[in-house]
Design an enzyme around this catalytic site. Structure first.
Site, PDB file in Angstrom:
ATOM      1  N   ASP A   1     -16.480  -7.570  20.435  1.00 29.75           N
ATOM      2  CA  ASP A   1     -16.168  -7.030  19.163  1.00 29.75           C
ATOM      3  C   ASP A   1     -17.220  -6.474  18.425  1.00 29.75           C
ATOM      4  O   ASP A   1     -18.414  -7.197  18.279  1.00 29.75           O
ATOM      5  CB  ASP A   1     -15.217  -8.044  18.514  1.00 29.75           C
ATOM      6  CG  ASP A   1     -13.986  -7.829  18.805  1.00 29.75           C
ATOM      7  OD1 ASP A   1     -13.348  -6.992  19.537  1.00 29.75           O
ATOM      8  OD2 ASP A   1     -12.946  -8.941  18.123  1.00 29.75           O
TER       9      ASP A   1
ATOM     10  N   LYS B   1     -13.169  -3.020  16.986  1.00 31.52           N
ATOM     11  CA  LYS B   1     -11.754  -2.907  16.354  1.00 31.52           C
ATOM     12  C   LYS B   1     -11.913  -3.248  14.891  1.00 31.52           C
ATOM     13  O   LYS B   1     -10.990  -4.325  14.293  1.00 31.52           O
ATOM     14  CB  LYS B   1     -10.824  -3.792  17.169  1.00 31.52           C
ATOM     15  CG  LYS B   1      -9.386  -3.532  17.207  1.00 31.52           C
ATOM     16  CD  LYS B   1      -8.753  -4.040  18.445  1.00 31.52           C
ATOM     17  CE  LYS B   1      -8.916  -5.670  18.560  1.00 31.52           C
ATOM     18  NZ  LYS B   1      -8.423  -6.191  17.449  1.00 31.52           N
TER      19      LYS B   1
ATOM     20  N   MET C   1     -10.607 -10.616   5.622  1.00 29.50           N
ATOM     21  CA  MET C   1     -10.285  -9.243   5.644  1.00 29.50           C
ATOM     22  C   MET C   1      -9.686  -8.630   4.328  1.00 29.50           C
ATOM     23  O   MET C   1      -8.581  -8.143   4.450  1.00 29.50           O
ATOM     24  CB  MET C   1      -9.565  -8.746   6.862  1.00 29.50           C
ATOM     25  CG  MET C   1     -10.209  -8.666   8.132  1.00 29.50           C
ATOM     26  SD  MET C   1      -9.171  -8.656   9.700  1.00 29.50           S
ATOM     27  CE  MET C   1      -8.508 -10.327   9.685  1.00 29.50           C
TER      28      MET C   1
END
Lengths: 249, 249
Positions: free
Chosen positions: B35, B56, B168
């Site tokens: 990732d 991603k 996030m």
């Protein structure tokens, strides 16, 4: 000449779930102060160090936090390199925050080395992710064993619809479940209680919420245990639940 | 002859905050699917492996989850030993749960190796314990970036009085703060946003809740970042806050 204190997470039980950084600190240690919940296999990384067991298990007689703080400070003042080795992560119900404050107040240099917390790794060892996009927006970690005897706001936690992970909740389980049901949680909410997670001695019992206290009693599950309450428990690698999920996938 | 897939947490950034077990899996790997959020220094543990970057990151063009699942399965069916290396822990907002379901459905052997999650280790690197007995009964981890665009139940989270750790959340920050204020959270609640935590490139900004979005904008903080909201932020090793605490201790 002052020494140094490392506040170190030993991980959830499996001795290979410790970090490289934790191992590095153990290799430097002259003294290691170890909690009850730490797997003794981890002490193989520090054959050179003096090891002091300072258990602090809920309910049992054990070394007081105040005494542990004083011991860390005294040893550091004598120039020792101290590793304070704690189960899981030192900053999630590990009292690491309290120990850091004591070290700061005494002017002792310290470093915190985070660990893999039991509340994530223990369910993971049975296939349960504490979050999954299809089931929940998040996860809440609470303790059933609080300083002041007060309970978390269970009604708010139910309304939050996050997965609930309860540390040290076995003794208060009947009361916790009563509060969750009173707050409107579905009595069929999937739950699991896991003792000695990630170790060969692991035992668990899975049940809907309203049967959980009885199931834990019947299987004679005891501390230390992690309890997970939420739809993600359906993802467990256990019999019927797994099959259901595979069909849904 | 089927291979094997390891779903592995790489930890929060600092390459030494990876577990021994994760390193063992990397040494066995023939292919590593990495990732964006993983520190590339960790790939030094697997010089023998083919490395595929499958970023991603929220909002950017990147490999779809469906494609990653298919790649893992195809490689394992070819007999490869695959490590799927993910930032933090794979089962806390890591989509590890989804990847495991895909592997189960395809009958591929797999193992999950838990990691140190950023939501605990990043605040810890600045001295902030996500729980502390004097401040809170627990901690909730939520994401600001949800699949369905829906928001968590912020009112319930405020009522829970747990520390809030938001993954996030930078893009939705203004809206999140508006919701927390509307739900009755004190506008002076201490907050911190931390970018690239545990790395040398770490940057952070601390502010009371109502000024947090402006402060983040002014300091130009960007993803990936961890946001912590709660009284434990007072324990941060930062200037004024530290001093206040030392006096209190």
């Amino acid at each position: 000449m002052n020494g140094m204190v490392y506040i170190v997470g030993a991980g959830p039980g499996d001795p290979d779930l410790i970090t490289l950084k934790a191992v590095q600190s153990l290799k430097l240690a002259t003294v290691v102060l170890v909690d009850d919940l730490v797997n003794v296999a981890i002490l193989n990384h520090c054959p050179q160090a003096r090891v002091v067991h300072v258990g602090k298990r809920g309910g049992c007689e054990s070394t007081s936090q105040h005494f542990i703080n004083r011991m860390m400070i005294s040893l550091a003042e004598l120039g020792q390199t101290v590793v304070r080795l704690k189960g899981g992560d030192p900053f999630l119900f590990g009292r690491g925050g309290e120990e850091v404050l004591a070290l700061k107040a005494a002017g002792i240099p310290y470093q915190v080395i985070s660990g893999v917390t039991s509340g994530i790794a223990v369910p993971a060892s049975l296939g349960i992710p504490v979050t999954h996009r299809a089931f929940t927006h998040g996860v809440t970690f609470v303790t059933g064993h609080t300083q002041d005897g007060q309970q978390p706001n269970w009604a708010a936690l139910v309304a939050s619809q996050t997965t609930l992970v309860i540390y040290m909740g076995i003794k208060q389980l009947a009361e916790i479940v009563k509060n969750l049901l009173a707050a409107g949680m579905d009595k069929s909410m999937p739950c699991i209680a896991i003792q000695h997670g990630t170790l060969e001695t692991e035992r668990h019992v899975s049940a809907p919420l309203d049967f959980l206290p009885m199931a834990v009693k019947q299987e004679n599950l005891a501390s230390p245990a992690i309890i997970v309450i939420g739809d993600v428990v359906r993802l467990a690698n256990t019999e019927r639940l797994l099959t259901e999920l595979e069909i849904a996938a």
